[in-house]
Design an enzyme around this catalytic site. Structure first.
Site, PDB file in Angstrom:
ATOM      1  N   ALA A   1      -6.190  -2.825   2.699  1.00  0.00           N
ATOM      2  CA  ALA A   1      -6.112  -3.350   3.775  1.00  0.00           C
ATOM      3  C   ALA A   1      -4.683  -3.242   4.842  1.00  0.00           C
ATOM      4  O   ALA A   1      -4.596  -2.836   5.884  1.00  0.00           O
ATOM      5  CB  ALA A   1      -6.615  -4.647   3.753  1.00  0.00           C
ATOM      6  N   SER A   2      -3.782  -3.406   3.990  1.00  0.00           N
ATOM      7  CA  SER A   2      -2.352  -3.430   4.592  1.00  0.00           C
ATOM      8  C   SER A   2      -2.020  -1.996   4.919  1.00  0.00           C
ATOM      9  O   SER A   2      -1.456  -1.700   6.108  1.00  0.00           O
ATOM     10  CB  SER A   2      -1.434  -3.926   3.881  1.00  0.00           C
ATOM     11  OG  SER A   2      -1.094  -3.241   2.455  1.00  0.00           O
ATOM     12  N   LYS A   3      -2.445  -1.069   4.274  1.00  0.00           N
ATOM     13  CA  LYS A   3      -2.123   0.246   4.429  1.00  0.00           C
ATOM     14  C   LYS A   3      -2.931   0.944   5.606  1.00  0.00           C
ATOM     15  O   LYS A   3      -2.658   1.850   6.293  1.00  0.00           O
ATOM     16  CB  LYS A   3      -2.126   1.197   3.124  1.00  0.00           C
ATOM     17  CG  LYS A   3      -1.098   1.082   2.135  1.00  0.00           C
ATOM     18  CD  LYS A   3       0.424   1.304   2.538  1.00  0.00           C
ATOM     19  CE  LYS A   3       1.074   1.074   1.660  1.00  0.00           C
ATOM     20  NZ  LYS A   3       2.531   1.173   1.942  1.00  0.00           N
TER      21      LYS A   3
ATOM     22  N   ASP B   1      14.851  -8.445   3.353  1.00  0.00           N
ATOM     23  CA  ASP B   1      13.485  -8.631   2.870  1.00  0.00           C
ATOM     24  C   ASP B   1      12.543  -8.506   4.018  1.00  0.00           C
ATOM     25  O   ASP B   1      12.711  -9.277   5.154  1.00  0.00           O
ATOM     26  CB  ASP B   1      13.291 -10.264   2.392  1.00  0.00           C
ATOM     27  CG  ASP B   1      11.691 -10.381   1.876  1.00  0.00           C
ATOM     28  OD1 ASP B   1      10.826  -9.420   2.369  1.00  0.00           O
ATOM     29  OD2 ASP B   1      11.701 -11.419   1.260  1.00  0.00           O
TER      30      ASP B   1
ATOM     31  N   TYR C   1      -4.206  -4.120  -0.494  1.00  0.00           N
ATOM     32  CA  TYR C   1      -3.293  -3.404  -0.461  1.00  0.00           C
ATOM     33  C   TYR C   1      -3.884  -2.298   0.434  1.00  0.00           C
ATOM     34  O   TYR C   1      -3.221  -1.706   1.473  1.00  0.00           O
ATOM     35  CB  TYR C   1      -3.016  -2.631  -1.728  1.00  0.00           C
ATOM     36  CG  TYR C   1      -2.006  -1.481  -1.920  1.00  0.00           C
ATOM     37  CD1 TYR C   1      -0.416  -1.395  -1.556  1.00  0.00           C
ATOM     38  CD2 TYR C   1      -2.629   0.191  -1.790  1.00  0.00           C
ATOM     39  CE1 TYR C   1       0.107  -0.327  -1.508  1.00  0.00           C
ATOM     40  CE2 TYR C   1      -1.952   1.107  -1.946  1.00  0.00           C
ATOM     41  CZ  TYR C   1      -0.424   0.925  -1.679  1.00  0.00           C
ATOM     42  OH  TYR C   1       0.470   1.984  -1.656  1.00  0.00           O
TER      43      TYR C   1
HETATM   44  N1  LIG Z   1       4.156   5.112  -5.876  1.00  0.00           N
HETATM   45  C1  LIG Z   1       2.709   5.331  -5.496  1.00  0.00           C
HETATM   46  O1  LIG Z   1       1.814   5.974  -6.380  1.00  0.00           O
HETATM   47  C2  LIG Z   1       2.594   5.214  -4.136  1.00  0.00           C
HETATM   48  C3  LIG Z   1       1.285   5.959  -3.510  1.00  0.00           C
HETATM   49  C4  LIG Z   1       1.067   5.739  -2.322  1.00  0.00           C
HETATM   50  C5  LIG Z   1       1.936   5.166  -1.433  1.00  0.00           C
HETATM   51  N2  LIG Z   1       3.308   4.482  -1.865  1.00  0.00           N
HETATM   52  C6  LIG Z   1       4.002   3.793  -0.951  1.00  0.00           C
HETATM   53  O2  LIG Z   1       5.151   4.123  -1.126  1.00  0.00           O
HETATM   54  C7  LIG Z   1       6.215   3.175  -0.757  1.00  0.00           C
HETATM   55  C8  LIG Z   1       7.168   3.179  -1.786  1.00  0.00           C
HETATM   56  O3  LIG Z   1       6.572   3.094  -3.253  1.00  0.00           O
HETATM   57  P1  LIG Z   1       7.219   3.153  -4.517  1.00  0.00           P
HETATM   58  O4  LIG Z   1       6.023   3.707  -5.378  1.00  0.00           O
HETATM   59  O5  LIG Z   1       8.549   3.848  -4.518  1.00  0.00           O
HETATM   60  O6  LIG Z   1       7.427   1.816  -5.117  1.00  0.00           O
HETATM   61  P2  LIG Z   1       8.657   1.154  -5.877  1.00  0.00           P
HETATM   62  O7  LIG Z   1       9.149   2.152  -6.735  1.00  0.00           O
HETATM   63  O8  LIG Z   1       8.114  -0.208  -6.622  1.00  0.00           O
HETATM   64  O9  LIG Z   1       9.802   0.679  -4.860  1.00  0.00           O
HETATM   65  C9  LIG Z   1       9.241  -0.244  -4.032  1.00  0.00           C
HETATM   66  C10 LIG Z   1      10.472  -0.357  -2.941  1.00  0.00           C
HETATM   67  O10 LIG Z   1      10.117  -1.380  -1.810  1.00  0.00           O
HETATM   68  C11 LIG Z   1      11.130  -2.525  -1.741  1.00  0.00           C
HETATM   69  N3  LIG Z   1      10.632  -3.745  -1.672  1.00  0.00           N
HETATM   70  C12 LIG Z   1       9.507  -4.319  -2.278  1.00  0.00           C
HETATM   71  N4  LIG Z   1       9.078  -5.531  -1.386  1.00  0.00           N
HETATM   72  C13 LIG Z   1      10.188  -5.485  -0.552  1.00  0.00           C
HETATM   73  C14 LIG Z   1      10.503  -6.340   0.435  1.00  0.00           C
HETATM   74  N5  LIG Z   1       9.920  -7.669   0.518  1.00  0.00           N
HETATM   75  N6  LIG Z   1      11.356  -6.411   1.290  1.00  0.00           N
HETATM   76  C15 LIG Z   1      12.124  -5.174   1.127  1.00  0.00           C
HETATM   77  N7  LIG Z   1      11.836  -4.082   0.243  1.00  0.00           N
HETATM   78  C16 LIG Z   1      10.947  -4.447  -0.547  1.00  0.00           C
HETATM   79  C17 LIG Z   1      11.679  -2.496  -3.215  1.00  0.00           C
HETATM   80  O11 LIG Z   1      13.108  -2.946  -3.501  1.00  0.00           O
HETATM   81  P3  LIG Z   1      13.398  -4.428  -3.992  1.00  0.00           P
HETATM   82  O12 LIG Z   1      12.421  -4.886  -4.850  1.00  0.00           O
HETATM   83  O13 LIG Z   1      14.790  -4.512  -4.169  1.00  0.00           O
HETATM   84  O14 LIG Z   1      13.293  -5.007  -2.461  1.00  0.00           O
HETATM   85  C18 LIG Z   1      11.693  -1.096  -3.558  1.00  0.00           C
HETATM   86  O15 LIG Z   1      12.739  -0.549  -3.145  1.00  0.00           O
HETATM   87  C19 LIG Z   1       5.158   2.000  -0.859  1.00  0.00           C
HETATM   88  O16 LIG Z   1       4.986   1.535   0.384  1.00  0.00           O
HETATM   89  C20 LIG Z   1       4.084   2.125  -1.373  1.00  0.00           C
HETATM   90  O17 LIG Z   1       2.914   1.650  -1.014  1.00  0.00           O
HETATM   91  C21 LIG Z   1       3.378   4.570  -3.149  1.00  0.00           C
END
Ligand SMILES: NC(=O)c1ccc[n+]([C@@H]2O[C@H](COP(=O)([O-])OP(=O)(O)OC[C@H]3O[C@@H](n4cnc5c(N)ncnc54)[C@H](OP(=O)(O)O)[C@@H]3O)[C@@H](O)[C@H]2O)c1
Length: 268
Positions: free
Chosen positions: A152-154, A58, A150
């Site tokens: 803000a965090s990014k 985590d 979100y």
């Molecule tokens: N999809 C989009 O449209 C998009 C756009 C811009 C940026 N992003 C960024 O890309 C990254 C990946 O996003 P995604 O779209 O692939 O999301 P996703 O499919 O929801 O996957 C998120 C991943 O983060 C893990 N995670 C969440 N909370 C966690 C924690 N506390 N500790 C460890 N792992 C954690 C989840 O695994 P577990 O739940 O198993 O822990 C999962 O593997 C993120 O940082 C997101 O902000 C995504």
């Protein structure tokens, strides 16, 4: 090449792991859900990874991040790339949020998670002349309504890694920042709504946004070239230029994109 990927159990992190496997990488896959990690690890072995381990982690807990780095070193003896990808999002107007703790939680995962992993990985990345990657978002460059916490965090990630890059100048360690727009994953179904619970149904037409395969392929290229930053869509790039000239116009575009959710041009 030994690559640690946080958030590797699904979405962008899992696809990045599969694509790096085809290039013969050794992978350290981290997330909270071990069964999902095990499935991705099997896929990576089949795709050509020369070594794969999974670590339950985590990222909001510093000790977990330390254990992750230790696990990578024990398994493979070195660390070349850290991809700070784990993240969570929200979908609620600030004034509608019942418990503001939601924003603190998102900050702890998206921002502090990247800080903890980077802190523990850096001595080993210095030793290998390695690379730190931050998966931010277009929302890490511009404001987006319904995404206050979100965004803000990014933005925090962006400021942290831009500053760290300067500190690391001449050290042999590079910093790559990735700014995707909407990518088709499950992230929005799990987005926290105003009541603090997942919204469960994505407000976006997921079939019309960037495919996760395309996003991961662009990240692989950025890692190989050790690029400084990648703004992923042409519209995103244009928006950043336009913002210098007409910031109010960019605000209106962001508002419209969210109001008619389903716009494939949005920012997450
Ligand atoms: N999809 C989009 O449209 C998009 C756009 C811009 C940026 N992003 C960024 O890309 C990254 C990946 O996003 P995604 O779209 O692939 O999301 P996703 O499919 O929801 O996957 C998120 C991943 O983060 C893990 N995670 C969440 N909370 C966690 C924690 N506390 N500790 C460890 N792992 C954690 C989840 O695994 P577990 O739940 O198993 O822990 C999962 O593997 C993120 O940082 C997101 O902000 C995504």
């Amino acid at each position: 090449m030994v690559v640690v990927i946080t958030g590797a159990s699904k979405g962008i992190g899992a696809e990045l792991a599969r694509q790096l496997s085809a290039k013969g990488a050794k992978l350290v896959l981290a997330a909270r859900h071990e069964p999902d990690l095990a499935t991705v690890a099997d896929e990576c072995r089949q795709a050509g990874a020369t070594g794969v381990i999974t670590v339950r982690c985590d990222v909001s807990v510093e000790h977990d991040c330390q254990t992750l780095v230790t696990g990578a070193l024990l398994a493979f003896g070195r660390l070349d790339v850290l991809v700070n990808n784990a993240g969570a999002t929200m979908w609620a107007r600030f004034e509608d949020i019942e418990d503001v703790e939601v924003l603190a939680r998102i900050m702890q995962v998206n921002y502090m998670g990247a800080v903890y992993c980077t802190r523990h990985a850096l001595p080993h990345l210095r030793a290998s002349g390695g690379l730190v990657v931050g998966i931010s978002s277009l929302a890490g460059k511009v404001g987006v309504p319904t995404r206050t916490g979100y965004s803000a965090s990014k933005h925090a990630m962006t400021g942290f890694f831009d500053s760290l890059r300067i500190e690391l100048g001449g050290s042999g360690v590079d910093v790559t920042m990735i700014f995707p727009g909407f990518v088709s994953t499950g992230i929005r179904e799990n987005a926290t709504g105003p009541d603090g619970k997942p919204i469960l149904v994505s407000p976006v037409k997921e079939g019309e946004v960037m495919k996760v395969e395309d996003c991961a392929a662009r990240i692989v290229k950025a890692i190989e070239r050790r690029e400084r930053e990648v703004v992923m869509t042409a519209r995103g790039k244009m928006g950043l230029w336009l913002r210098l000239l007409a910031p109010g116009l960019v605000d209106r575009i962001a508002r419209r994109a969210v109001e008619k959710a389903g716009s494939p041009q949005g920012q997450d």
